[in-house]
Motif scaffolding. Structure first.
Motif, short mmCIF file in Angstrom:
data_model
loop_
_atom_site.label_atom_id
_atom_site.label_comp_id
_atom_site.label_asym_id
_atom_site.label_seq_id
_atom_site.Cartn_x
_atom_site.Cartn_y
_atom_site.Cartn_z
N ASN A 74 -1.98 -37.55 -1.03
CA ASN A 74 -3.48 -36.56 -1.03
C ASN A 74 -3.77 -36.67 -2.60
OD1 ASN A 74 -4.58 -37.18 1.25
ND2 ASN A 74 -4.02 -35.23 1.63
N PRO A 75 -4.58 -36.71 -2.98
CA PRO A 75 -4.57 -35.98 -4.66
C PRO A 75 -4.24 -34.73 -4.98
CG PRO A 75 -6.82 -37.68 -4.30
CD PRO A 75 -5.99 -36.87 -3.15
N ILE A 76 -3.22 -34.75 -6.32
CA ILE A 76 -3.02 -33.19 -6.46
C ILE A 76 -3.48 -32.35 -8.07
CG2 ILE A 76 -0.76 -32.19 -6.99
CD1 ILE A 76 0.72 -33.90 -6.23
N ASP A 77 -4.14 -31.49 -7.10
CA ASP A 77 -5.21 -30.70 -8.33
C ASP A 77 -3.70 -30.76 -9.46
OD1 ASP A 77 -7.68 -30.77 -6.96
OD2 ASP A 77 -6.72 -29.44 -6.42
N THR A 78 -3.29 -29.69 -9.45
CA THR A 78 -2.38 -29.12 -10.62
C THR A 78 -0.97 -29.99 -9.78
OG1 THR A 78 -3.53 -27.73 -11.29
CG2 THR A 78 -0.95 -27.51 -11.80
N LEU A 79 0.07 -30.49 -11.05
CA LEU A 79 1.80 -30.84 -10.40
C LEU A 79 1.86 -29.72 -11.61
CD1 LEU A 79 3.94 -32.92 -9.53
CD2 LEU A 79 3.54 -33.96 -10.61
N VAL A 80 3.63 -28.84 -10.90
CA VAL A 80 4.45 -28.02 -11.99
C VAL A 80 5.55 -28.72 -11.91
CG1 VAL A 80 5.39 -26.01 -12.47
CG2 VAL A 80 2.57 -26.57 -11.76
N VAL A 81 5.80 -29.21 -12.69
CA VAL A 81 7.96 -29.24 -13.19
C VAL A 81 8.44 -28.65 -13.21
CG1 VAL A 81 9.65 -31.00 -14.08
CG2 VAL A 81 7.17 -32.05 -12.79
N VAL A 82 9.11 -27.93 -12.66
CA VAL A 82 9.85 -27.11 -13.40
C VAL A 82 11.26 -27.11 -13.92
CG1 VAL A 82 11.39 -24.73 -12.21
CG2 VAL A 82 9.30 -25.74 -10.90
N GLY A 83 11.96 -26.35 -14.33
CA GLY A 83 13.11 -26.40 -15.65
C GLY A 83 14.18 -25.33 -15.14
N GLY A 84 15.64 -26.55 -15.54
CA GLY A 84 16.62 -25.96 -15.67
C GLY A 84 18.16 -26.29 -15.63
N ILE A 113 7.66 -26.56 -17.06
CA ILE A 113 7.94 -25.40 -17.18
C ILE A 113 9.47 -25.94 -18.00
CG2 ILE A 113 8.29 -23.24 -16.32
CD1 ILE A 113 5.88 -23.77 -16.04
N CYS A 114 10.37 -25.47 -19.18
CA CYS A 114 10.74 -24.69 -19.73
C CYS A 114 11.42 -26.45 -19.52
CB CYS A 114 12.60 -24.11 -19.37
SG CYS A 114 13.25 -23.43 -19.85
N THR A 115 12.94 -27.07 -19.93
CA THR A 115 13.33 -28.25 -19.60
C THR A 115 12.51 -28.98 -18.96
OG1 THR A 115 15.33 -27.31 -17.96
CG2 THR A 115 15.69 -27.32 -21.05
N GLY A 116 11.84 -29.17 -17.58
CA GLY A 116 11.08 -29.45 -17.38
C GLY A 116 10.60 -30.56 -17.90
N ALA A 117 9.89 -29.98 -19.42
CA ALA A 117 9.69 -31.13 -20.69
C ALA A 117 10.26 -32.37 -20.18
CB ALA A 117 9.12 -31.03 -21.56
N PHE A 118 12.45 -32.85 -19.70
CA PHE A 118 12.94 -33.83 -19.86
C PHE A 118 11.95 -34.70 -19.08
CE2 PHE A 118 15.36 -30.85 -22.71
CZ PHE A 118 15.46 -31.38 -23.58
N LEU A 119 11.60 -34.76 -17.70
CA LEU A 119 11.77 -34.72 -16.86
C LEU A 119 10.42 -35.38 -17.17
CD1 LEU A 119 13.03 -32.72 -14.90
CD2 LEU A 119 12.62 -34.16 -13.22
N LEU A 120 8.57 -34.84 -17.31
CA LEU A 120 8.06 -35.78 -18.53
C LEU A 120 7.99 -36.98 -19.70
CD1 LEU A 120 5.31 -32.95 -18.80
CD2 LEU A 120 5.71 -33.86 -16.71
#
Length: 336
Positions: A74-84, A113-120
Motif C-alpha cells: 500500500n502507499p506509505i505516508d512517511t518513509l524514514v530511513v534510519v542511520g547507524g 536520520i543521520c547516515t541514513g542519507a547514504f542509503l537515500l
C-alpha cells in the motif's frame, strides 16, 4: 451513529543491520506519542521493516524485530530511513537499495536520520537536492554523491518531499517537524513537553552549539560554569572586566588564561554566543531586529549588524529572509 475512524498516517522505518538504536527509538517515540489534540486518538501507525524481515541487530545489545518490506504494497505516508554504523555497508548492498527504491516509489514523504542519507543517495533520491547528515560524514556523503548539495550546518533540511537530518538527537527534531507539518505546532510542542525536550529546534540551527564548542575547546573544564552563566545572561555586561571579576581573576590574567584554555578570546566567545542566540530569535520569532539585539546584549541593532556580517557574512535582515526562504520554499517544493 458511531463516529467514523480517522485514517492513521503510516510511518514506516526502514532498518538494516547496524542501525543506531537512538536514531530509531527517538523518532519512533515521537510518532507513537502523537495524538489528535481534540479526540486524543492515535494519529500515526508505525512499523519497522527490513529487506528480509529478520531480527535486526542495532549498535547496542538490543535487537529489534522487523517486517519484510515485501509485505508493504500500500502507499506509505512517511518513509524514514534510519542511520547507524551499518549505513554505508547497507548502501552498497544491492538487495537493500532495491528494496528501498520500491518503498520510496510508494511513499508520499521520505526522510533520513543521520547516515541514513547514504542509503537515500544510493537509491538516487538525493540527486540535485540539498541534504545533510551527521557532521562527521558530510565529507563522505559529498564525495560519494557529488550530485547532491551537502550542507554541513543545519540539523535538518527539507527539499521538496525529501527530508534529511544530522546525527542522533537531530532525528527527534526532524520527527517533531514532520508532526508539526501534519498536525500543527501545538501538537509538536505538546509531544516535546511530554518527552522533556529542552527546546523545539528549527532545521536551520547549526549542528554545533557555541556553548558546546566552548566546552569541547576548554579541555580543562575550567570555564564550564562561566560559559553556562554567560549563555543565560547574554544581555548583561560580559566585558573582560566583568567576566574576570566573576571568576576572581585580574582582567589581564583572565584574558590570557581563557585564550590558553579555549583557543578564543573572551570577546570572540561572547560575540559567538550572542550571534547564535540572535539567529534562533530571527529563525523562530517575529521579534524586530532591534528587539532581538536588545535581548541578546548587542546594545544596538547596528552592533548586531556588524557582528552578523563579521561572523555570518550577511546582516540580520538578510539572514532572516534567507532562512525563511530556505525552509518555506525549496527547488523541489512543487513535488510536496
Amino acid at each position: 451513529m458511531p463516529k467514523k475512524t480517522a485514517k492513521l498516517h503510516s510511518v514506516v522505518f526502514f532498518i538494516y543491520p547496524g542501525v543506531k538504536l537512538l536514531d530509531l527509538a527517538g523518532p519512533l517515540q515521537v510518532f507513537n506519542d502523537a495524538t489528535d489534540q481534540l479526540s486524543g486518538a492515535q494519529t500515526y501507525r508505525t512499523a519497522l521493516v527490513s529487506a528480509d524481515g529478520a531480527e535486526v541487530a542495532t549498535d547496542t545489545p538490543v535487537s529489534v524485530r522487523s517486517e519484510p518490506a515485501a509485505q508493504w504494497c500500500n502507499p506509505i505516508d512517511t518513509l524514514v530511513v534510519v542511520g547507524g554504523r551499518g549505513a554505508q555497508a547497507a548502501s552498497r548492498n544491492a538487495v537493500v537499495v532495491d528494496t528501498l527504491k520500491r518503498l520510496a516509489n510508494r511513499s508520499h514523504r521520505i526522510a533520513s536520520i543521520c547516515t541514513g542519507a547514504f542509503l537515500l543517495g544510493a537509491a538516487g533520491l538525493l540527486e540535485g537536492r540539498r541534504a545533510v547528515t551527521h557532521w562527521r560524514y558530510c565529507t563522505d556523503l559529498a564525495r560519494d554523491h557529488p550530485e547532491t548539495r551537502v550542507d554541513t550546518n543545519p540539523i535538518f533540511i527539507r527539499d521538496g518531499h525529501i527530508w534529511t537530518s544530522a546525527g542522533v538527537t537531530a532525528g527527534i527534531d526532524l520527527a517533531l517537524a514532520l508532526v508539526q507539518q501534519d498536525l500543527g505546532r501545538d501538537a509538536s510542542l505538546s509531544i516535546a513537553r511530554d518527552l522533556v525536550v529542552f527546546a523545539v529546534r528549527s532545521g536551520g540551527q547549526d549542528q554545533f552549539s557555541t556553548t558546546l564548542h566552548s566546552q569541547v575547546s576548554d579541555q580543562s573544564s575550567r570555564f564550564d560554569k562561566l560559559h553556562a552563566w554567560m549563555q543565560e545572561n547574554l544581555h548583561d555586561d560580559l566585558s573582560v572586566e566583568a567576566l574576570s571579576d566573576r571568576v576572581g581573576m585580574s582582567p589581564r590574567n583572565f584574558a590570557r588564561q581563557y585564550q590558553a584554555s579555549t583557543g578564543s578570546t573572551p570577546a570572540k566567545a561572547v560575540e559567538a554566543m550572542r550571534v547564535e542566540a540572535a539567529r534562533r530569535y530571527l529563525e523562530e520569532t517575529d521579534l524586530t531586529v532591534v528587539r532581538v539585539a536588545e535581548i541578546c546584549g548587542f546594545r544596538s541593532d547596528e552592533r548586531m549588524r556588524k557582528s552578523f556580517i563579521r561572523t555570518l557574512g550577511v546582516p540580520p535582515h538578510d539572514y532572516r529572509r534567507q532562512f525563511q526562504g530556505e525552509v518555506s520554499s525549496t527547488p523541489h517544493d512543487e513535488e510536496s
